[in-house]
Design a protein around this motif. Sequence first.
Motif, PDB file in Angstrom:
ATOM      1  N   THR A  33       0.874  -1.166   0.000  1.00  0.00           N
ATOM      2  CA  THR A  33       0.000   0.000   0.000  1.00  0.00           C
ATOM      3  C   THR A  33       0.910   1.214   0.000  1.00  0.00           C
ATOM      4  O   THR A  33       1.816   1.300   0.836  1.00  0.00           O
ATOM      5  CB  THR A  33      -0.895   0.020   1.252  1.00  0.00           C
ATOM      6  OG1 THR A  33      -1.782  -1.105   1.197  1.00  0.00           O
ATOM      7  CG2 THR A  33      -1.686   1.298   1.351  1.00  0.00           C
ATOM      8  N   VAL A  34       0.714   2.147  -0.927  1.00  0.00           N
ATOM      9  CA  VAL A  34       1.655   3.263  -1.081  1.00  0.00           C
ATOM     10  C   VAL A  34       0.943   4.599  -0.920  1.00  0.00           C
ATOM     11  O   VAL A  34      -0.005   4.904  -1.651  1.00  0.00           O
ATOM     12  CB  VAL A  34       2.360   3.221  -2.452  1.00  0.00           C
ATOM     13  CG1 VAL A  34       3.350   4.375  -2.576  1.00  0.00           C
ATOM     14  CG2 VAL A  34       3.078   1.887  -2.637  1.00  0.00           C
ATOM     15  N   VAL A  35       1.422   5.394   0.035  1.00  0.00           N
ATOM     16  CA  VAL A  35       0.924   6.752   0.217  1.00  0.00           C
ATOM     17  C   VAL A  35       1.817   7.693  -0.588  1.00  0.00           C
ATOM     18  O   VAL A  35       3.026   7.752  -0.363  1.00  0.00           O
ATOM     19  CB  VAL A  35       0.918   7.147   1.702  1.00  0.00           C
ATOM     20  CG1 VAL A  35       0.449   8.590   1.864  1.00  0.00           C
ATOM     21  CG2 VAL A  35       0.016   6.201   2.493  1.00  0.00           C
ATOM     22  N   ILE A  51      -1.365   4.169  -9.417  1.00  0.00           N
ATOM     23  CA  ILE A  51      -1.245   3.072  -8.451  1.00  0.00           C
ATOM     24  C   ILE A  51      -2.562   2.310  -8.338  1.00  0.00           C
ATOM     25  O   ILE A  51      -2.587   1.073  -8.289  1.00  0.00           O
ATOM     26  CB  ILE A  51      -0.790   3.613  -7.081  1.00  0.00           C
ATOM     27  CG1 ILE A  51       0.669   4.085  -7.173  1.00  0.00           C
ATOM     28  CG2 ILE A  51      -0.951   2.555  -5.988  1.00  0.00           C
ATOM     29  CD1 ILE A  51       1.169   4.790  -5.944  1.00  0.00           C
ATOM     30  N   LYS A  52      -3.665   3.046  -8.324  1.00  0.00           N
ATOM     31  CA  LYS A  52      -4.982   2.390  -8.291  1.00  0.00           C
ATOM     32  C   LYS A  52      -5.169   1.481  -9.504  1.00  0.00           C
ATOM     33  O   LYS A  52      -5.744   0.397  -9.398  1.00  0.00           O
ATOM     34  CB  LYS A  52      -6.088   3.441  -8.247  1.00  0.00           C
ATOM     35  CG  LYS A  52      -6.234   4.160  -6.920  1.00  0.00           C
ATOM     36  CD  LYS A  52      -7.332   5.217  -6.996  1.00  0.00           C
ATOM     37  CE  LYS A  52      -7.411   6.005  -5.689  1.00  0.00           C
ATOM     38  NZ  LYS A  52      -8.425   7.102  -5.773  1.00  0.00           N
ATOM     39  N   ALA A  53      -4.662   1.941 -10.645  1.00  0.00           N
ATOM     40  CA  ALA A  53      -4.777   1.153 -11.875  1.00  0.00           C
ATOM     41  C   ALA A  53      -4.005  -0.155 -11.792  1.00  0.00           C
ATOM     42  O   ALA A  53      -4.300  -1.112 -12.518  1.00  0.00           O
ATOM     43  CB  ALA A  53      -4.297   1.967 -13.073  1.00  0.00           C
ATOM     44  N   LEU A  54      -3.020  -0.199 -10.893  1.00  0.00           N
ATOM     45  CA  LEU A  54      -2.251  -1.423 -10.678  1.00  0.00           C
ATOM     46  C   LEU A  54      -2.972  -2.381  -9.722  1.00  0.00           C
ATOM     47  O   LEU A  54      -2.510  -3.505  -9.496  1.00  0.00           O
ATOM     48  CB  LEU A  54      -0.872  -1.086 -10.101  1.00  0.00           C
ATOM     49  CG  LEU A  54       0.077  -0.293 -11.005  1.00  0.00           C
ATOM     50  CD1 LEU A  54       1.310   0.134 -10.223  1.00  0.00           C
ATOM     51  CD2 LEU A  54       0.482  -1.123 -12.218  1.00  0.00           C
ATOM     52  N   GLY A  55      -4.074  -1.904  -9.152  1.00  0.00           N
ATOM     53  CA  GLY A  55      -4.833  -2.729  -8.213  1.00  0.00           C
ATOM     54  C   GLY A  55      -4.359  -2.617  -6.778  1.00  0.00           C
ATOM     55  O   GLY A  55      -4.747  -3.429  -5.928  1.00  0.00           O
ATOM     56  N   ALA A  56      -3.520  -1.613  -6.487  1.00  0.00           N
ATOM     57  CA  ALA A  56      -2.983  -1.445  -5.135  1.00  0.00           C
ATOM     58  C   ALA A  56      -3.731  -0.349  -4.381  1.00  0.00           C
ATOM     59  O   ALA A  56      -4.312   0.556  -4.991  1.00  0.00           O
ATOM     60  CB  ALA A  56      -1.500  -1.102  -5.204  1.00  0.00           C
ATOM     61  N   ARG A  57      -3.701  -0.445  -3.071  1.00  0.00           N
ATOM     62  CA  ARG A  57      -4.291   0.602  -2.235  1.00  0.00           C
ATOM     63  C   ARG A  57      -3.354   1.799  -2.198  1.00  0.00           C
ATOM     64  O   ARG A  57      -2.130   1.649  -2.195  1.00  0.00           O
ATOM     65  CB  ARG A  57      -4.532   0.092  -0.816  1.00  0.00           C
ATOM     66  CG  ARG A  57      -5.537  -1.028  -0.721  1.00  0.00           C
ATOM     67  CD  ARG A  57      -5.938  -1.286   0.728  1.00  0.00           C
ATOM     68  NE  ARG A  57      -4.789  -1.602   1.562  1.00  0.00           N
ATOM     69  CZ  ARG A  57      -4.830  -1.750   2.891  1.00  0.00           C
ATOM     70  NH1 ARG A  57      -5.970  -1.579   3.527  1.00  0.00           N
ATOM     71  NH2 ARG A  57      -3.755  -2.072   3.578  1.00  0.00           N
ATOM     72  N   LEU A  74       0.823  13.491   7.763  1.00  0.00           N
ATOM     73  CA  LEU A  74       1.028  12.444   6.764  1.00  0.00           C
ATOM     74  C   LEU A  74       1.092  11.070   7.419  1.00  0.00           C
ATOM     75  O   LEU A  74       0.422  10.122   6.983  1.00  0.00           O
ATOM     76  CB  LEU A  74       2.309  12.732   5.982  1.00  0.00           C
ATOM     77  CG  LEU A  74       2.818  11.660   5.014  1.00  0.00           C
ATOM     78  CD1 LEU A  74       1.840  11.453   3.864  1.00  0.00           C
ATOM     79  CD2 LEU A  74       4.199  12.059   4.473  1.00  0.00           C
ATOM     80  N   VAL A  75       1.899  10.949   8.452  1.00  0.00           N
ATOM     81  CA  VAL A  75       2.054   9.663   9.136  1.00  0.00           C
ATOM     82  C   VAL A  75       0.777   9.285   9.888  1.00  0.00           C
ATOM     83  O   VAL A  75       0.312   8.139   9.811  1.00  0.00           O
ATOM     84  CB  VAL A  75       3.270   9.699  10.081  1.00  0.00           C
ATOM     85  CG1 VAL A  75       3.304   8.457  10.974  1.00  0.00           C
ATOM     86  CG2 VAL A  75       4.567   9.808   9.277  1.00  0.00           C
ATOM     87  N   GLU A  81      -5.685   5.385   8.288  1.00  0.00           N
ATOM     88  CA  GLU A  81      -6.311   4.795   7.104  1.00  0.00           C
ATOM     89  C   GLU A  81      -5.945   3.326   6.930  1.00  0.00           C
ATOM     90  O   GLU A  81      -6.795   2.495   6.576  1.00  0.00           O
ATOM     91  CB  GLU A  81      -5.877   5.574   5.864  1.00  0.00           C
ATOM     92  CG  GLU A  81      -6.554   5.167   4.576  1.00  0.00           C
ATOM     93  CD  GLU A  81      -7.980   5.666   4.446  1.00  0.00           C
ATOM     94  OE1 GLU A  81      -8.718   5.114   3.610  1.00  0.00           O
ATOM     95  OE2 GLU A  81      -8.352   6.599   5.188  1.00  0.00           O
ATOM     96  N   PHE A  82      -4.672   2.990   7.204  1.00  0.00           N
ATOM     97  CA  PHE A  82      -4.183   1.646   6.864  1.00  0.00           C
ATOM     98  C   PHE A  82      -3.672   0.846   8.068  1.00  0.00           C
ATOM     99  O   PHE A  82      -3.236  -0.289   7.908  1.00  0.00           O
ATOM    100  CB  PHE A  82      -3.083   1.745   5.817  1.00  0.00           C
ATOM    101  CG  PHE A  82      -3.527   2.439   4.546  1.00  0.00           C
ATOM    102  CD1 PHE A  82      -4.553   1.911   3.766  1.00  0.00           C
ATOM    103  CD2 PHE A  82      -2.935   3.627   4.147  1.00  0.00           C
ATOM    104  CE1 PHE A  82      -4.971   2.544   2.604  1.00  0.00           C
ATOM    105  CE2 PHE A  82      -3.351   4.274   2.983  1.00  0.00           C
ATOM    106  CZ  PHE A  82      -4.374   3.735   2.215  1.00  0.00           C
ATOM    107  N   GLY A  83      -3.678   1.442   9.255  1.00  0.00           N
ATOM    108  CA  GLY A  83      -3.383   0.690  10.470  1.00  0.00           C
ATOM    109  C   GLY A  83      -1.950   0.677  10.938  1.00  0.00           C
ATOM    110  O   GLY A  83      -1.666   0.322  12.089  1.00  0.00           O
ATOM    111  N   LYS A  84      -1.007   1.077  10.057  1.00  0.00           N
ATOM    112  CA  LYS A  84       0.393   1.004  10.443  1.00  0.00           C
ATOM    113  C   LYS A  84       1.252   1.724   9.412  1.00  0.00           C
ATOM    114  O   LYS A  84       0.752   2.190   8.383  1.00  0.00           O
ATOM    115  CB  LYS A  84       0.849  -0.445  10.549  1.00  0.00           C
ATOM    116  CG  LYS A  84       0.696  -1.216   9.229  1.00  0.00           C
ATOM    117  CD  LYS A  84       1.249  -2.639   9.319  1.00  0.00           C
ATOM    118  CE  LYS A  84       1.111  -3.371   7.990  1.00  0.00           C
ATOM    119  NZ  LYS A  84       1.849  -4.651   7.983  1.00  0.00           N
TER     120      LYS A  84
END
Length: 267
Positions: A33-35, A51-57, A74-75, A81-84
Amino acid sequence: MSKKLQDKVAIVTGSGRGIGRGIALRLAQDGATVVVADINADNVKKVAEEIKALGARTLAMVTDVTKEADVQKLVDTTVAEFGKLDIMVANAGIANIKMSIEMTADEWDKIFAVNCRGVFICDTVAARQMIKQGHKGTMGSGGRIINCASIAAHSGFSILAAYSASKFAVRGFTQALAKELGPHKITVNAYCPGIVGTDMWGLIDEKMGPYLGMGKGEVLKEYTKLITAGTVGVPEEVACFVSYLASSDADYMTGQSVMIDGGIVMN
């Protein structure tokens, strides 16, 4: 492509274009998952869509890395959003192409604000979150901090003095922080690109030309002669190495600043 970063959450600063974009896309391809964090709002949205087009969050965050409140947000948003947070890539950086005697102190400070202060803020805010999350007892299980240095962190370049000095500072900080965070099983490394076909090198080519009596494109052509591999690099080649640093393959590697430059500077 293998999903070696499956279930990992990464932040990549300065990822709206160039090397940062290449890194963000590669980590997403690896399953992370990439921010996407960048000061340019349009660019972060575009890369997040890729990134969404690659199927990733993913998540797009407009961030000024020189402001601690921005990086903390940011952190915090990433974790909410993603838990960690598993991987921080402190990639954001700028250059100033001038002779030192022509540069003002304010121009010097601006380079260091982004290239050094920004790395310090990103690394320390991320490290505090990673420490809070804990580790599994093995090196690297506490998190990965990956900094953008440069071949100019190993050998100073004329007309790029402030940039070179800032990247030497990143290299030294990477070593010191690796020692401090070792007990928390967090690895800290840096990648050192050489001449890569990005907007930054386009700017260097344009601004350095008049100092060297060269026209557009000639500086890049001349510097390319220094590359043992014979060709200018591309962001994807740098991203491959960052992918390695982010993975369990690099568990036993910390405190290093490694050149990916086609053989310009050799230590």
